[in-house]
Design an enzyme around this catalytic site. Structure first.
Site, PDB file in Angstrom:
ATOM      1  N   GLN A  93     -58.998 -64.876  42.098  1.00 54.53           N
ATOM      2  CA  GLN A  93     -60.293 -64.842  41.435  1.00 54.53           C
ATOM      3  C   GLN A  93     -60.859 -66.242  41.255  1.00 54.53           C
ATOM      4  O   GLN A  93     -62.062 -66.467  41.373  1.00 54.53           O
ATOM      5  CB  GLN A  93     -60.140 -64.162  40.076  1.00 54.53           C
ATOM      6  CG  GLN A  93     -61.390 -63.486  39.580  1.00 54.53           C
ATOM      7  CD  GLN A  93     -61.835 -62.364  40.508  1.00 54.53           C
ATOM      8  OE1 GLN A  93     -61.031 -61.673  41.108  1.00 54.53           O
ATOM      9  NE2 GLN A  93     -63.129 -62.207  40.664  1.00 54.53           N
ATOM     10  N   HIS A 145     -63.106 -67.838  43.979  1.00 58.58           N
ATOM     11  CA  HIS A 145     -64.469 -67.356  44.210  1.00 58.58           C
ATOM     12  C   HIS A 145     -65.480 -68.471  43.986  1.00 58.58           C
ATOM     13  O   HIS A 145     -66.440 -68.621  44.740  1.00 58.58           O
ATOM     14  CB  HIS A 145     -64.782 -66.188  43.272  1.00 58.58           C
ATOM     15  CG  HIS A 145     -64.545 -64.843  43.885  1.00 58.58           C
ATOM     16  ND1 HIS A 145     -65.218 -64.388  44.977  1.00 58.58           N
ATOM     17  CD2 HIS A 145     -63.690 -63.855  43.540  1.00 58.58           C
ATOM     18  CE1 HIS A 145     -64.811 -63.180  45.300  1.00 58.58           C
ATOM     19  NE2 HIS A 145     -63.869 -62.828  44.431  1.00 58.58           N
ATOM     20  N   GLU A 203     -64.301 -58.041  33.807  1.00 58.10           N
ATOM     21  CA  GLU A 203     -64.762 -57.376  35.032  1.00 58.10           C
ATOM     22  C   GLU A 203     -63.577 -56.687  35.715  1.00 58.10           C
ATOM     23  O   GLU A 203     -63.629 -55.510  36.054  1.00 58.10           O
ATOM     24  CB  GLU A 203     -65.388 -58.413  35.972  1.00 58.10           C
ATOM     25  CG  GLU A 203     -65.798 -57.829  37.325  1.00 58.10           C
ATOM     26  CD  GLU A 203     -66.157 -58.899  38.329  1.00 58.10           C
ATOM     27  OE1 GLU A 203     -66.805 -58.565  39.335  1.00 58.10           O
ATOM     28  OE2 GLU A 203     -65.782 -60.078  38.122  1.00 58.10           O
ATOM     29  N   HIS A 204     -62.515 -57.439  35.976  1.00 55.47           N
ATOM     30  CA  HIS A 204     -61.279 -56.904  36.555  1.00 55.47           C
ATOM     31  C   HIS A 204     -60.167 -57.040  35.527  1.00 55.47           C
ATOM     32  O   HIS A 204     -60.052 -58.082  34.877  1.00 55.47           O
ATOM     33  CB  HIS A 204     -60.859 -57.667  37.810  1.00 55.47           C
ATOM     34  CG  HIS A 204     -61.912 -57.728  38.883  1.00 55.47           C
ATOM     35  ND1 HIS A 204     -62.763 -58.822  39.021  1.00 55.47           N
ATOM     36  CD2 HIS A 204     -62.246 -56.857  39.853  1.00 55.47           C
ATOM     37  CE1 HIS A 204     -63.570 -58.609  40.052  1.00 55.47           C
ATOM     38  NE2 HIS A 204     -63.280 -57.417  40.573  1.00 55.47           N
ATOM     39  N   ASP A 213     -61.090 -55.231  45.927  1.00 56.97           N
ATOM     40  CA  ASP A 213     -62.163 -56.016  46.534  1.00 56.97           C
ATOM     41  C   ASP A 213     -62.479 -55.560  47.954  1.00 56.97           C
ATOM     42  O   ASP A 213     -63.603 -55.732  48.433  1.00 56.97           O
ATOM     43  CB  ASP A 213     -61.779 -57.495  46.563  1.00 56.97           C
ATOM     44  CG  ASP A 213     -62.241 -58.229  45.310  1.00 56.97           C
ATOM     45  OD1 ASP A 213     -62.902 -57.608  44.464  1.00 56.97           O
ATOM     46  OD2 ASP A 213     -61.931 -59.430  45.182  1.00 56.97           O
ATOM     47  N   HIS A 229     -99.331 -27.789  22.052  1.00 58.66           N
ATOM     48  CA  HIS A 229     -97.972 -27.385  22.406  1.00 58.66           C
ATOM     49  C   HIS A 229     -97.714 -25.945  21.944  1.00 58.66           C
ATOM     50  O   HIS A 229     -97.174 -25.119  22.692  1.00 58.66           O
ATOM     51  CB  HIS A 229     -96.948 -28.314  21.742  1.00 58.66           C
ATOM     52  CG  HIS A 229     -96.776 -29.634  22.428  1.00 58.66           C
ATOM     53  ND1 HIS A 229     -97.758 -30.583  22.451  1.00 58.66           N
ATOM     54  CD2 HIS A 229     -95.713 -30.161  23.100  1.00 58.66           C
ATOM     55  CE1 HIS A 229     -97.329 -31.648  23.107  1.00 58.66           C
ATOM     56  NE2 HIS A 229     -96.086 -31.417  23.517  1.00 58.66           N
TER      57      HIS A 229
END
Length: 789
Positions: free
Chosen positions: A255, A258, A322-323, A356, A415
């Site tokens: 990670q 990235h 996130e993960h 991924d 209505h």
């Protein structure tokens, strides 16, 4: 990485802080880009590409020829990897297909929910320091499965103006035809606003740097939806003494590489685990090609030592990663306590990189703590939900007063009037709905049937009795266990009472028989005079219509389907005459697998004065809607269904017909007494207690259908795999009789449809279990190898 031993909760906010730039602070940067693109269109896009990506572009769109040949220069092993990843992603996302909800909320009131695709979607694929061709699969596969009509893909070019061939190959593999050489905020502006070259879209998907995320959020303020607010990637790993430090270190580094703004967090349950992982990180990072990027990311990352499981869970839910990788002895126990994570990886063998690329789940996930409120990308992200509601006159009677009363209380007179006008009209009806059905059906019924008295059973008159009732009416043996000595309920009350709300009909609109074939036979016995009347069927279609016609000495007229397996109501109506009593339609059709056009079915119901039988045996596997909610509108409509398909109970031979109470009463006159045995009824009641299990199995079958379709296309024996809305595929092969025999030699039995109209060299393949489908594919590969050897 910064080490924190049992940090107090007051420090958690600072430890959970992300290093990324504030998106709001970047709005002043992206705003002028949007303004320029709106005013100047393509000219602004070319200027920004020259400024940010350092390339002069004549044509923003990747030429179709370049896209078509993108895979030519790729390594064969990479291409194989893309295909495998795509297959797994398709399999998982196809299983997410939404089954329409049809809920009778009150008598005469049916509410429905349906999924419809978002028409135009934009996909953003980062391509700067690392071309993320895997993201093409993650975005394009569900977009295609959802049925999005227009898919636009933007990705930054390199300094020569080219897009990485793997990105183009992935796009071509998924069927994406519009690919543009655009990156950054200008790409988002182009898709949000539209230019001379780039179509405007309804929703934008995809990851990116802080500027891309700011542009997406700015777009969301101007009428374009986005998948989620997100930022740089992140991972949290929970590790106990059972972890493999080398695995954990590799996960953290995967990670960190990235980008320098990515964040990794290790939550170790002992200090010894933390130290062991740090040592592995230091050893492995020096081997990375992107070492400098990873080290900058690690500087923003943290290690927390939290010995107590309760604290581990609390911090994780606070951080909302996130993960999340759970590298512990009992990962599932921990996972069940986690409520805020984008995607969770369970156990020592489940690395985040699997998600991924190729496990099948989607890697587009909420970051920056947004997992508290957002889900990761799924098929649902590319669809909208819309609701329908239908009120019959009885529905107006049921809820009319409630609606009018509430409208009055809110002082919304119009209505209230809208409902009260209908309430008045319902009361003024001179003929009840059922009287209208009797009037519509009476001229069609054989005279000898009308004269019959219903089969009389004392248990009908006394509503089946109770536990204290002594039954001495049916000449059964009084001895026996488990109730098998007694005749079953002749009208199957218990099954109908459970089935009616699930199917959105009244119990009196249900006939139960020995398979739907019994209902087909009763249609002939009730409505068709032997040697006088005729019926019309489509060709090809389910064979029992013709069989029952022959048995009952009724002419069967066939109307060929068109080449695309559709039909026209005009063709059917042209085949009818004064002696045509019934038209049989099967939708989804067997053996072609396709839904019949709703407009054409409606035209037959409108313009044909006889009985229309619509066989919906496969409707559970289809995106189409059942016609059950329209029975009150069409008194001459009979719907067929069965427990043999989606309900996975072919052995009990329980079929269903849904129609007006008038038609069902006629069926009950003619059927043989006690036609459904008690064991079948008991099995049906068990199934009806847990319909959610059936829904799950249907989704599995749909996923397998898509997987099988994709895999079959790649076999050299296969010429065409026809689209299917059923639990089978119609497949055209090079030589159907030969392939059929060869499959039988491999102990695989399919249906040879070679001699059926419009089905030359076609096999019909039922969707089996994953293992059965694998066996079929393996056999076909072997047969293909033997054939080409």
């Amino acid at each position: 990485m910064q080490l924190h031993l049992s940090p107090p909760r007051e420090l958690w906010p600072s430890l959970a802080a992300r290093p990324a730039l504030s998106v709001v602070d970047l709005f002043d940067t992206v705003r002028p880009i949007f303004e320029s693109v709106e005013q100047e269109g393509d000219a602004a896009l070319r200027r920004y590409e020259e400024r940010f990506d350092h390339v002069l572009l004549d044509d923003l769109r990747v030429p179709a020829e370049t896209l078509a040949h993108a895979a030519d220069g790729l390594d064969a092993s990479l291409l194989d990897a893309l295909r495998l990843a795509k297959t797994n992603i398709e399999r998982f996302h196809a299983a997410q297909r939404f089954s329409p909800l049809i809920v009778p909320t009150a008598e005469g009131v049916v509410c429905e929910q349906h999924a419809v695709p978002i028409e135009r979607v934009g996909l953003y694929i980062p391509g700067g320091s690392a071309p993320l061709f895997s993201t093409v699969l993650m975005l394009a596969v569900p977009a295609v499965l959802a049925g999005c009509r227009e898919i636009v893909l933007c990705t930054p070019p390199d300094r020569s103006g080219q897009v990485h061939p793997a990105i183009l190959a992935a796009a071509q593999l998924c069927g994406v035809e519009r690919v543009y050489r655009l990156g950054g905020a200008q790409a988002i502006a182009a898709m949000a606003l539209g230019t001379e070259s780039v179509p405007r879209v309804d929703k934008i998907f995809g990851p990116g740097n802080a500027y891309v995320m700011a542009a997406k959020q700015w777009a969301s303020l101007h009428g374009v939806a986005i998948d989620m607010p997100a930022g740089p990637s992140e991972v949290e790993v929970i590790a106990d003494a059972t972890c493999v430090p080398a695995f954990v270190a590799a996960d953290l580094l995967s990670q960190a590489e990235h980008g320098s703004d990515s964040q990794v967090v290790l939550v170790a349950m002992t200090e010894a685990v933390a130290q062991a992982v740090v040592a592995e990180v230091e050893r492995q990072v020096v081997e990375l090609p992107r070492r400098e990027v990873a080290e900058r990311s690690l500087a923003n990352s943290r290690i927390l030592v939290l010995p107590e499981e309760k604290a581990v869970v609390a911090f994780t839910n606070f951080y909302a990663p996130e993960h999340l990788i759970i590298a512990t002895e009992r990962p599932r126990d921990l996972a069940q306590q986690i409520t805020t994570a984008g995607s969770v990886f369970l156990g020592h063998w489940s690395c985040e990189s699997a998600g991924d690329y190729a496990s099948g789940t989607n890697h587009t996930l909420p970051t920056s703590g947004y997992a508290r409120a957002y889900s990761g990308l799924s098929l649902d992200s590319f669809q909208r939900k819309t609701t329908w509601q239908t009120l019959s006159p009885q529905g107006v009677r049921t809820i009319g007063s409630c609606v009018a009363e509430m409208a009055d209380a809110e002082q919304l007179a119009a209505h209230a009037r809208a409902m009260r006008l209908r309430m008045a009209s319902v009361e003024e009806l001179a003929v009840s709905e059922e009287d209208g059905a009797i009037e519509a059906i009476a001229p069609l019924v054989r005279p000898n049937i009308q004269a019959l008295a219903p089969y009389s059973c004392a248990r009908d008159e006394f509503d089946g009795g109770n536990d204290d009732t002594v039954f001495l009416d049916a000449n059964e043996s009084p001895f026996g266990e488990d109730g098998l000595n007694r005749y079953p309920d002749p009208l199957q009350r218990a099954v109908k009472s459970k089935l009616a709300p699930l199917k959105g009909v009244r119990p009196g609109q249900i006939f139960l028989g020995n398979g739907s074939d019994e209902a087909i036979d009763l249609v002939f016995r009730v409505f068709c005079r032997p040697a006088v009347d005729n019926v019309v069927v489509l060709d090809p279609s389910y064979g029992m219509y013709e069989v029952c016609a022959g048995v009952n000495d009724v002419e069967c007229r066939k109307v060929p389907l068109r080449a695309d397996y559709s039909f026209a109501a005009a063709d059917v109506l042209a085949a009818t005459d004064a002696q045509t009593k019934v038209v049989f339609l099967c939708s989804p059709n067997n053996p072609t697998g396709n839904l019949l056009p709703e407009a054409e079915v409606s035209a037959v119901l409108r313009d044909f004065s006889g009985i229309v039988v619509l066989d919906e045996a496969y409707i559970d596997f289809s995106p189409g809607s059942t016609w059950r909610t329209r029975l009150d509108r069409y008194p001459r409509l009979i719907l067929l269904s069965t427990f043999s398909k989606a309900w996975a109970s072919a052995s009990i031979r329980l079929g269903m017909a849904f129609a007006s109470e008038t038609i069902i009463a006629l069926f009950n006159k003619v059927k043989y007494p006690y036609n459904v045995n008690i064991l079948s009824q008991r099995r049906a009641l068990q199934l009806l207690e847990h319909p959610e299990r059936i829904d799950a199995e249907v989704q599995t079958i749909l996923g397998e259908r898509e997987r099988l379709r994709v895999a079959l296309i790649g076999n050299v024996l296969v010429q065409t795999v026809f689209p299917s809305d059923a639990n089978f595929l119609l497949v055209r092969v090079a030589d159907a009789p030969a392939v059929y025999r060869a499959l039988a030699d491999h102990n695989i039995i399919v249906r040879n449809r070679h001699r059926v109209t419009l089905c030359a060299d076609c096999l019909r393949i039922t969707i089996g279990t994953p293992e059965e489908n694998d066996a079929l594919l393996c056999a076909l590969r072997d047969i293909a190898a033997e054939t080409t050897a």
